[in-house]
Design a protein around this motif. Structure first.
Motif, PDB file in Angstrom:
ATOM      1  N   UNK A 119       0.836  -1.213   0.000  1.00  0.00           N
ATOM      2  CA  UNK A 119       0.000   0.000   0.000  1.00  0.00           C
ATOM      3  C   UNK A 119       0.864   1.254   0.000  1.00  0.00           C
ATOM      4  N   UNK A 120       1.939   1.256   0.778  1.00  0.00           N
ATOM      5  CA  UNK A 120       2.831   2.418   0.819  1.00  0.00           C
ATOM      6  C   UNK A 120       3.475   2.638  -0.543  1.00  0.00           C
ATOM      7  N   UNK A 121       3.921   1.542  -1.167  1.00  0.00           N
ATOM      8  CA  UNK A 121       4.528   1.649  -2.490  1.00  0.00           C
ATOM      9  C   UNK A 121       3.519   2.167  -3.512  1.00  0.00           C
ATOM     10  N   UNK A 122       2.290   1.649  -3.457  1.00  0.00           N
ATOM     11  CA  UNK A 122       1.265   2.086  -4.408  1.00  0.00           C
ATOM     12  C   UNK A 122       0.914   3.550  -4.191  1.00  0.00           C
ATOM     13  N   UNK A 123       0.862   3.998  -2.950  1.00  0.00           N
ATOM     14  CA  UNK A 123       0.552   5.404  -2.672  1.00  0.00           C
ATOM     15  C   UNK A 123       1.658   6.318  -3.195  1.00  0.00           C
ATOM     16  N   UNK A 124       2.909   5.919  -2.979  1.00  0.00           N
ATOM     17  CA  UNK A 124       4.020   6.732  -3.466  1.00  0.00           C
ATOM     18  C   UNK A 124       4.045   6.752  -4.991  1.00  0.00           C
ATOM     19  N   UNK A 125       3.778   5.605  -5.604  1.00  0.00           N
ATOM     20  CA  UNK A 125       3.780   5.552  -7.063  1.00  0.00           C
ATOM     21  C   UNK A 125       2.650   6.402  -7.635  1.00  0.00           C
ATOM     22  N   UNK A 126       1.510   6.395  -6.954  1.00  0.00           N
ATOM     23  CA  UNK A 126       0.372   7.182  -7.424  1.00  0.00           C
ATOM     24  C   UNK A 126       0.637   8.677  -7.272  1.00  0.00           C
ATOM     25  N   UNK A 127       1.264   9.067  -6.155  1.00  0.00           N
ATOM     26  CA  UNK A 127       1.552  10.475  -5.924  1.00  0.00           C
ATOM     27  C   UNK A 127       2.775  10.945  -6.687  1.00  0.00           C
TER      28      UNK A 127
END
Length: 165
Positions: free
Chosen positions: A121-129
């Motif tokens: 989830x942290x990786x996906x949030x950073x990739x999205x932002x």
């Protein structure tokens, strides 16, 4: 001959029993709710009543806990005895594994899944932002280290120590 009647002494048994009854009522009121009832004058009695109160509360909540376990166990046994229980019998191993090895395996899988899910989830949030910039991450980490070092030097951070070397 006249008989002399003995003079009647005052009846102290009723007054002492009445005061005993009053003390017992006061002690029971203190036992029920120490915040509202006045405490007994004797420190030993007060300590005994508080200890009794805490012990009774502990026993009550322990019995409630055991009753809850019994209710859950009987409900589980009831469901397991139905057609639903026979259809999903494999779920029982995941919910309550047998043996040390089974428990360790399920715990390990749960921990890896939880940590992996959090990392994902942290990786996906950073990739999205678009915040997955390695240079920015290094800069933020260095700033955090500098803040901690400054707090340690000032003595404001009690839990951390500066490295001696």
């Amino acid at each position: 001959m006249t008989s002399v009647q003995p003079s009647k002494a005052p009846d102290t048994s009723t007054s002492s029993s009445q005061s005993t009854l009053q003390r017992t009522r006061a002690n029971l009121a203190f036992l029920a709710n120490p915040a509202t009832a006045p405490g007994p004058a004797s420190r030993r009695t007060r300590a005994f009543l508080r200890t009794t109160r805490y012990t009774l509360k502990f026993i009550f909540w322990r019995l409630v806990r055991y009753a809850k376990y019994a209710a859950i166990g009987s409900l589980t046994a009831f469901v397991a005895g139905t057609a639903i229980g026979s259809a999903v019998s494999g779920v029982g191993f995941i919910l309550a594994p047998t043996g040390i090895l089974g428990g360790a395996t399920v715990g390990l899988l749960w921990g890896v899944g939880k940590i992996g899910w959090r990392g994902w989830r942290r990786f996906a949030r950073k990739a999205k932002d678009g915040a997955s910039d390695a240079r920015r991450d290094e800069k933020d980490g260095a700033e955090d280290d500098a803040k901690v070092k400054e707090l340690v030097e000032k003595g404001e951070e009690g839990g951390l120590r500066a490295d001696p070397w």
